[in-house]
Design a protein around this motif. Structure first.
Motif: not given
Length: 71
Positions: A14-15, A31-35, A47-49
């Motif tokens: 995903l990242d 990573h920030a957008a996903i978190a 939310t899994r990078k």
């Protein structure tokens, strides 16, 4: 707008997808957008990078949709 993205190999993380498709400028931004829960995979927050994404899946972020295709 829909972006069609060809996956080379079995999957893409995903990242890596967010960066490779140009939706995020860097891995850190991805990573920030996903978190923060701003990325949807097949309509659900993920939310899994390093989630493994396969052809046929769709990722939504910042008003854009990325459709994964087999290369």
């Amino acid at each position: 707008m829909t972006i069609r993205f060809a996956v080379r190999g079995e999957y893409i993380q995903l990242d890596q997808l967010l960066k490779a498709s140009g939706l995020c400028e860097s891995g850190g931004a991805a990573h920030a957008a996903i978190a923060e829960g701003r990325v949807l995979v097949d309509g659900a927050v993920d939310t899994r990078k390093r989630a493994k994404l396969h052809p046929g899946q769709k990722v939504s972020f910042a008003g854009e949709v990325v459709e994964l295709l087999a290369a």
